[in-house]
Design a protein around this motif. Structure first.
Motif, PDB file in Angstrom:
ATOM      1  N   ASN A   9       0.833  -1.222   0.000  1.00  0.00           N
ATOM      2  CA  ASN A   9       0.000   0.000   0.000  1.00  0.00           C
ATOM      3  C   ASN A   9       0.861   1.262   0.000  1.00  0.00           C
ATOM      4  O   ASN A   9       0.532   2.256   0.614  1.00  0.00           O
ATOM      5  CB  ASN A   9      -0.986   0.003   1.184  1.00  0.00           C
ATOM      6  N   ALA A  75      -2.357  -7.323   6.436  1.00  0.00           N
ATOM      7  CA  ALA A  75      -1.980  -8.740   6.535  1.00  0.00           C
ATOM      8  C   ALA A  75      -0.622  -8.966   5.897  1.00  0.00           C
ATOM      9  O   ALA A  75      -0.166  -8.183   5.053  1.00  0.00           O
ATOM     10  CB  ALA A  75      -3.025  -9.592   5.824  1.00  0.00           C
ATOM     11  N   GLY A 108       3.600  -4.448  -5.556  1.00  0.00           N
ATOM     12  CA  GLY A 108       4.223  -3.130  -5.284  1.00  0.00           C
ATOM     13  C   GLY A 108       4.863  -3.232  -3.916  1.00  0.00           C
ATOM     14  O   GLY A 108       4.494  -2.512  -2.998  1.00  0.00           O
ATOM     15  N   ILE A 156      18.792   9.051   2.961  1.00  0.00           N
ATOM     16  CA  ILE A 156      18.156   8.587   4.205  1.00  0.00           C
ATOM     17  C   ILE A 156      19.107   8.851   5.379  1.00  0.00           C
ATOM     18  O   ILE A 156      18.678   9.233   6.462  1.00  0.00           O
ATOM     19  CB  ILE A 156      17.723   7.109   4.095  1.00  0.00           C
ATOM     20  N   ASN A 245      12.568  -5.504  -2.515  1.00  0.00           N
ATOM     21  CA  ASN A 245      12.120  -6.470  -1.505  1.00  0.00           C
ATOM     22  C   ASN A 245      11.729  -7.800  -2.177  1.00  0.00           C
ATOM     23  O   ASN A 245      10.551  -8.134  -2.273  1.00  0.00           O
ATOM     24  CB  ASN A 245      10.916  -5.833  -0.788  1.00  0.00           C
ATOM     25  N   ALA A 326      14.566  16.311  -2.728  1.00  0.00           N
ATOM     26  CA  ALA A 326      14.874  15.876  -1.365  1.00  0.00           C
ATOM     27  C   ALA A 326      15.308  17.107  -0.582  1.00  0.00           C
ATOM     28  O   ALA A 326      15.208  18.242  -1.085  1.00  0.00           O
ATOM     29  CB  ALA A 326      15.983  14.826  -1.389  1.00  0.00           C
TER      30      ALA A 326
END
Ligand SMILES: Cc1cc2nc3c(=O)[nH]c(=O)nc-3n(C[C@H](O)[C@H](O)[C@H](O)COP(=O)(O)OP(=O)(O)OC[C@H]3O[C@@H](n4cnc5c(N)ncnc54)[C@H](O)[C@@H]3O)c2cc1C
Length: 448
Positions: A9, A75, A108, A156, A245, A326
């Motif tokens: 999401n 979930a 995604g 980051i 991922n 950024a």
């Protein structure tokens, strides 16, 4: 009715869901293990710094999803049966897995923080910053900390440094390169940002690498650098980049390499399975683009593109002119087109920096037709559509400079700099001014 299941999401998955609803009546389910609702990942730092609450980072009210018939499942998907179009998932707060079938699956699934197997990297108080759980961990891990070490000098890492500095925690940043983020920024900008980081009280160590993280009981107690130097600390931030991922697909038929391999239509090797956002690796990247681009706005474009392909006509991913933005502490940064760390053969560059060093402009252009190919702006905000038009339209550097006012977001603010920028250009390019078309009009406009 077709059932479209979207795993993730984040910006890519949610954009796909919104556009699929706009274009169709399909049943839509969005699954995420991270948070129930979509939030702005780029705003995570502001929650820690107390500028925002989590609720403020949600771009849509909670009623939006039901109103738009987008089913949300909080979930974890633990198994993929692509042959039978079935996912095995466990809802948050339960431990009994269930199944969910789909007609079309959109992956995604985003990124994960890199870790390079350093001794001590799993100690308490050592963490990355990517998801909401990392933010919660950082809240707990930084409690009572006097010194933190951040390993890695990217976007980051600098955000983490700013976060910790707002709580008066001493910060040392270990950066392997000669200058801050010099794999991306040219040396002048990299030096300027390095100075700015130090102005904020960060102990920036360049050409310095981590050897190991040492323990004090269960928790981090310090770091040892490759040069043998030791430093006591109670928190270590590992911000050495992110990777798609994809570990979860290791034993499946889904083809992956660095990311999930997709064609120009964002289709994977499996029927009715698409991939979008950070997790994607393009088999044939669009011209001038990298196979893996882990940034917000490309995720959004991919989400919109896949929705078109599913609901309307098969649509190619066309990201247009590269853009990213950024913030380095107080310096806003925007980049358009191609501004590589080294100017490639056949290209030239112009750089202007304000005497006080927090405002700068870089323009890259072709040597032959002088068409602008890339722009970096620091401490000044340029209009996206104008910069995009210049690069797409192959406008010359002279044209761009003569129309600089058109691009500025805040003309009042920018008035102070455009004359200085043009003066600096002409000082170093006097022959050039004659070669550039449109220059007289420019002089009339600016100094007339
Ligand atoms: C601190 C920070 C600052 C950033 N700043 C910028 C910036 O200034 N500019 C910029 O362009 N980009 C920035 N980025 C990068 C940008 O946020 C990402 O590119 C973007 O959020 C990726 O979106 P996505 O939709 O691909 O995936 P994500 O937002 O990562 O969403 C993927 C979701 O899928 C879920 N998921 C994965 N696998 C499963 C599973 N098996 N079961 C259930 N759920 C699963 C994950 O939990 C996650 O919630 C920043 C990132 C971070 C962390």
């Amino acid at each position: 009715m077709k059932h479209v299941v979207i795993l993730g999401n984040g910006i890519s998955g949610i954009t796909a869901a919104r556009y699929i609803r706009k274009y169709s009546d399909y049943r839509i389910t969005v699954i995420s293990a991270e948070t129930e609702h979509f939030f702005s990942r780029t705003a995570l730092m502001y929650i820690y710094m107390g500028h925002m609450k989590y609720e403020h980072t949600k771009p849509y009210e909670d009623y939006f999803w039901e109103k738009n018939r987008i089913e949300l499942r909080h979930a974890w998907v633990q198994a993929f049966d692509f042959a039978n179009k079935t996912l095995t998932l466990t809802e948050q707060g339960t431990d009994v897995p269930g199944t969910l079938t789909y007609d079309i699956l959109i992956l995604g699934v985003g990124s994960v923080s890199n870790r390079f197997g350093w001794p001590g990297q799993d100690l308490e108080g050592v963490q990355g910053l990517y998801n909401y759980q990392d933010l919660e961990a950082m809240e707990a891990n930084s409690e009572g900390v006097e010194r933190a070490v951040i390993v890695g000098g990217g976007l980051i890492g600098i955000e983490m440094a700013e976060m910790l500095r707002t709580r008066d925690i001493a910060v040392t940043m270990l950066v392997r390169e000669k200058e801050f983020w010099d794999a991306v920024l040219q040396v002048e900008e990299a030096k300027m940002i390095g100075r700015h980081i130090r102005e904020h009280g960060v102990d920036l160590r360049l050409v310095t690498e981590l050897e190991e993280i040492t323990a004090q009981g269960e928790r981090v107690g310090g770091v040892v650098m490759k040069n043998g130097e030791k430093l006591d600390c109670q928190f270590v931030g590992l911000t050495v980049g992110v990777s798609p991922n994809i570990e979860q697909f290791r034993d499946t038929e889904l083809e992956t390499e660095k990311g999930i391999l997709v064609n120009r239509f964002l289709e994977t090797n499996l029927p009715d399975v698409y991939a979008i956002g950070d997790c994607v690796q393009h088999r044939e990247p669009p011209e001038g683009r990298k196979p893996v681009e882990q940034i917000w706005y490309t995720g959004r474009i991919m989400g919109e593109t896949v929705a078109r392909s599913i609901c309307q006509a098969k649509t190619q991913y066309q990201p247009g002119v590269f853009f990213n933005s950024a913030k380095f502490f107080d310096i806003e940064y925007q980049t358009y087109g191609q501004v590589p760390a080294q100017v490639p053969a056949g290209f030239q560059t112009f750089y202007w920096e304000h005497a006080e060093g927090r405002i700068a402009l870089r323009i890259n252009y072709r040597s032959g037709n002088e068409a602008v190919t890339g722009i970096n702006a620091f401490g000044m905000r340029l209009r996206h559509e104008v910069c995009e038009k210049w690069i797409k339209g192959k406008k010359s550097v002279g044209y761009m400079l003569s129309h600089l006012r058109d691009a500025h977001f805040d003309p009042e603010f920018f008035k102070r700099h455009e004359k200085a920028i043009v003066r600096a250009f002409n000082k170093t390019h006097h022959d050039h001014t004659i070669r550039l078309g449109g220059r007289p009009a420019f002089w009339e406009k600016v100094f007339g």
